[in-house]
Design a protein around this motif. Structure first.
Motif, PDB file in Angstrom:
ATOM      1  N   VAL A   4      35.476  31.164  36.632  1.00 47.09           N
ATOM      2  CA  VAL A   4      36.336  32.243  37.101  1.00 47.09           C
ATOM      3  C   VAL A   4      37.662  32.193  36.359  1.00 47.09           C
ATOM      4  O   VAL A   4      38.215  31.118  36.105  1.00 47.09           O
ATOM      5  N   ALA A   5      38.178  33.369  35.995  1.00 50.01           N
ATOM      6  CA  ALA A   5      39.531  33.494  35.449  1.00 50.01           C
ATOM      7  C   ALA A   5      40.360  34.310  36.430  1.00 50.01           C
ATOM      8  O   ALA A   5      39.891  35.314  36.974  1.00 50.01           O
ATOM      9  N   LEU A   6      41.591  33.876  36.669  1.00 48.27           N
ATOM     10  CA  LEU A   6      42.504  34.553  37.583  1.00 48.27           C
ATOM     11  C   LEU A   6      43.662  35.117  36.771  1.00 48.27           C
ATOM     12  O   LEU A   6      44.373  34.369  36.095  1.00 48.27           O
ATOM     13  N   ILE A   7      43.831  36.437  36.812  1.00 50.38           N
ATOM     14  CA  ILE A   7      44.911  37.072  36.056  1.00 50.38           C
ATOM     15  C   ILE A   7      45.747  37.904  37.019  1.00 50.38           C
ATOM     16  O   ILE A   7      45.311  38.948  37.518  1.00 50.38           O
ATOM     17  N   ASP A   8      46.942  37.401  37.296  1.00 41.54           N
ATOM     18  CA  ASP A   8      47.854  38.049  38.238  1.00 41.54           C
ATOM     19  C   ASP A   8      49.262  37.597  37.877  1.00 41.54           C
ATOM     20  O   ASP A   8      49.466  36.418  37.558  1.00 41.54           O
ATOM     21  N   ASP A   9      50.222  38.509  37.917  1.00 40.31           N
ATOM     22  CA  ASP A   9      51.578  38.106  37.543  1.00 40.31           C
ATOM     23  C   ASP A   9      52.365  37.516  38.713  1.00 40.31           C
ATOM     24  O   ASP A   9      53.574  37.292  38.606  1.00 40.31           O
ATOM     25  N   GLU A  11      52.413  34.152  40.764  1.00 39.87           N
ATOM     26  CA  GLU A  11      51.872  32.793  40.731  1.00 39.87           C
ATOM     27  C   GLU A  11      51.327  32.365  42.082  1.00 39.87           C
ATOM     28  O   GLU A  11      50.306  31.667  42.164  1.00 39.87           O
ATOM     29  N   SER A  12      51.975  32.787  43.160  1.00 39.57           N
ATOM     30  CA  SER A  12      51.523  32.376  44.492  1.00 39.57           C
ATOM     31  C   SER A  12      50.119  32.901  44.786  1.00 39.57           C
ATOM     32  O   SER A  12      49.316  32.208  45.422  1.00 39.57           O
ATOM     33  N   ARG A  14      47.796  33.519  42.486  1.00 43.53           N
ATOM     34  CA  ARG A  14      46.866  32.724  41.670  1.00 43.53           C
ATOM     35  C   ARG A  14      46.616  31.360  42.299  1.00 43.53           C
ATOM     36  O   ARG A  14      45.480  30.879  42.335  1.00 43.53           O
ATOM     37  N   LEU A  15      47.667  30.729  42.796  1.00 45.32           N
ATOM     38  CA  LEU A  15      47.506  29.396  43.387  1.00 45.32           C
ATOM     39  C   LEU A  15      46.624  29.456  44.631  1.00 45.32           C
ATOM     40  O   LEU A  15      45.796  28.564  44.854  1.00 45.32           O
ATOM     41  N   GLY A  16      46.794  30.500  45.429  1.00 50.85           N
ATOM     42  CA  GLY A  16      45.957  30.634  46.614  1.00 50.85           C
ATOM     43  C   GLY A  16      44.497  30.823  46.257  1.00 50.85           C
ATOM     44  O   GLY A  16      43.609  30.201  46.852  1.00 50.85           O
ATOM     45  N   LEU A  17      44.228  31.684  45.279  1.00 48.02           N
ATOM     46  CA  LEU A  17      42.847  31.902  44.844  1.00 48.02           C
ATOM     47  C   LEU A  17      42.264  30.654  44.203  1.00 48.02           C
ATOM     48  O   LEU A  17      41.087  30.336  44.390  1.00 48.02           O
ATOM     49  N   GLN A  18      43.089  29.953  43.441  1.00 49.39           N
ATOM     50  CA  GLN A  18      42.612  28.744  42.776  1.00 49.39           C
ATOM     51  C   GLN A  18      42.190  27.700  43.805  1.00 49.39           C
ATOM     52  O   GLN A  18      41.157  27.048  43.663  1.00 49.39           O
ATOM     53  N   GLY A  19      42.984  27.553  44.875  1.00 49.86           N
ATOM     54  CA  GLY A  19      42.625  26.613  45.929  1.00 49.86           C
ATOM     55  C   GLY A  19      41.343  27.007  46.638  1.00 49.86           C
ATOM     56  O   GLY A  19      40.503  26.151  46.958  1.00 49.86           O
ATOM     57  N   ALA A  20      41.167  28.306  46.867  1.00 48.09           N
ATOM     58  CA  ALA A  20      39.956  28.778  47.540  1.00 48.09           C
ATOM     59  C   ALA A  20      38.726  28.555  46.672  1.00 48.09           C
ATOM     60  O   ALA A  20      37.667  28.139  47.162  1.00 48.09           O
ATOM     61  N   SER A  32      43.988  30.440  34.546  1.00 50.40           N
ATOM     62  CA  SER A  32      44.890  31.094  35.485  1.00 50.40           C
ATOM     63  C   SER A  32      46.135  31.512  34.717  1.00 50.40           C
ATOM     64  O   SER A  32      46.793  30.668  34.099  1.00 50.40           O
ATOM     65  N   GLY A  33      46.444  32.805  34.715  1.00 47.74           N
ATOM     66  CA  GLY A  33      47.591  33.269  33.954  1.00 47.74           C
ATOM     67  C   GLY A  33      48.028  34.656  34.363  1.00 47.74           C
ATOM     68  O   GLY A  33      47.427  35.277  35.258  1.00 47.74           O
ATOM     69  N   SER A  34      49.065  35.166  33.708  1.00 51.18           N
ATOM     70  CA  SER A  34      49.710  36.402  34.148  1.00 51.18           C
ATOM     71  C   SER A  34      49.342  37.636  33.338  1.00 51.18           C
ATOM     72  O   SER A  34      49.687  38.748  33.740  1.00 51.18           O
ATOM     73  N   THR A  35      48.635  37.488  32.207  1.00 49.61           N
ATOM     74  CA  THR A  35      48.279  38.647  31.390  1.00 49.61           C
ATOM     75  C   THR A  35      46.887  38.487  30.806  1.00 49.61           C
ATOM     76  O   THR A  35      46.388  37.369  30.623  1.00 49.61           O
ATOM     77  N   VAL A  36      46.282  39.620  30.472  1.00 49.59           N
ATOM     78  CA  VAL A  36      44.979  39.609  29.805  1.00 49.59           C
ATOM     79  C   VAL A  36      45.116  39.042  28.398  1.00 49.59           C
ATOM     80  O   VAL A  36      44.244  38.300  27.927  1.00 49.59           O
ATOM     81  N   THR A  37      46.220  39.362  27.738  1.00 52.54           N
ATOM     82  CA  THR A  37      46.435  38.848  26.384  1.00 52.54           C
ATOM     83  C   THR A  37      46.493  37.336  26.366  1.00 52.54           C
ATOM     84  O   THR A  37      45.894  36.690  25.488  1.00 52.54           O
ATOM     85  N   SER A  38      47.182  36.735  27.337  1.00 53.54           N
ATOM     86  CA  SER A  38      47.258  35.273  27.371  1.00 53.54           C
ATOM     87  C   SER A  38      45.888  34.659  27.613  1.00 53.54           C
ATOM     88  O   SER A  38      45.559  33.605  27.063  1.00 53.54           O
ATOM     89  N   TYR A  39      45.071  35.333  28.424  1.00 50.44           N
ATOM     90  CA  TYR A  39      43.712  34.846  28.660  1.00 50.44           C
ATOM     91  C   TYR A  39      42.877  34.911  27.384  1.00 50.44           C
ATOM     92  O   TYR A  39      42.194  33.941  27.020  1.00 50.44           O
TER      93      TYR A  39
END
Length: 229
Positions: A4-9, A11-12, A14-20, A32-39
């Motif tokens: 799974v990749a999490l892309i959301d600007d 951070e909170s 992303r951290l919640g989804l990452q823990g789940a 886990s990151g804030s942009t599609v480009t960074s992914y």
């Protein structure tokens, strides 16, 4: 294991989804990151395969568009779930038209997001309240002007039946059924909703209310006698 990749600007979020995801036995957060480009940059530099499922915020803070982000991820080989407050139906429809597998509201329980990841990772489409409200009543999105015969062909074919069986059920020649599928694809292209594969046709048929998950003629979309998925 579903990657799974999490892309959301935020951070909170992303951290919640990452823990789940970490609590799920069969899900691993690869990015886990804030942009599609960074992914995509991470994919290039790390030589990692594309994530099976990308959970994507509807609006990112880098000025990119919904269509741009979803299209880039789908072309890269991932299924996309829109994770949004879902208060912008037009943007949600834009994401679905670009190829997103569905949408889950940020007000949903975290377990619902995990279940959505499970569903999409199996190659299935989401069919929930957020998805339905995004397409209901939008003629520009939903109407490809299919004839009654074309709707019948699409209903059976998108639900998993080989084209030969579709022709037999409708009492038409195989060549006629094949011609109908060709015309259906052309019509969807004309309204900006291309459907090059059988899975895409299933998505369009679900969007237009021609088939529903509870009314499919077959439980899954499989390779039919015509050799197409």
């Amino acid at each position: 294991m579903t990657r799974v990749a999490l892309i959301d600007d935020h951070e909170s979020v992303r951290l919640g989804l990452q823990g789940a995801c970490a609590r799920a036995d069969d899900q691993q957060v690869a990015f886990s990151g804030s942009t599609v480009t960074s992914y995509l940059d991470w994919r290039t530099f790390s030589s990692s395969p594309p994530a099976d499922v990308v959970v994507l915020d509807l609006t990112l803070g880098d000025g990119t568009t919904v269509t741009e982000n979803v299209s880039r991820l789908v072309r890269d080989g991932s299924s996309v779930i829109i994770h949004s407050v879902a208060d912008r139906p037009a943007a949600v429809r834009e994401a679905l038209a670009a190829g997103a597998a569905g949408v889950v509201s940020k007000s949903s329980r975290i377990d619902d997001v995990i279940c959505a990841i499970h569903t999409v990772s199996r190659g299935e489409q989401l069919n929930n309240v957020e998805w339905a409200s995004a397409v209901e009543g939008d003629r520009d999105f939903a109407d490809a002007q299919l004839s009654a015969r074309e709707r019948d062909v699409l209903r059976l074919y998108a639900a998993g039946l080989p084209l030969k069986v579709v022709a037999e059920r409708l009492g038409v020649a195989y060549s006629t059924a094949k011609e109908n599928i060709t015309r259906i694809r052309v019509k969807y292209v004309d309204v900006g909703r291309p459907a090059p594969t059988k899975v895409d046709l299933l998505r369009r048929a679900m969007e237009d209310g021609i088939v529903s998950p509870t009314g499919l003629e077959a439980e899954t979309v499989t390779t039919g006698g015509d050799g197409e998925r």
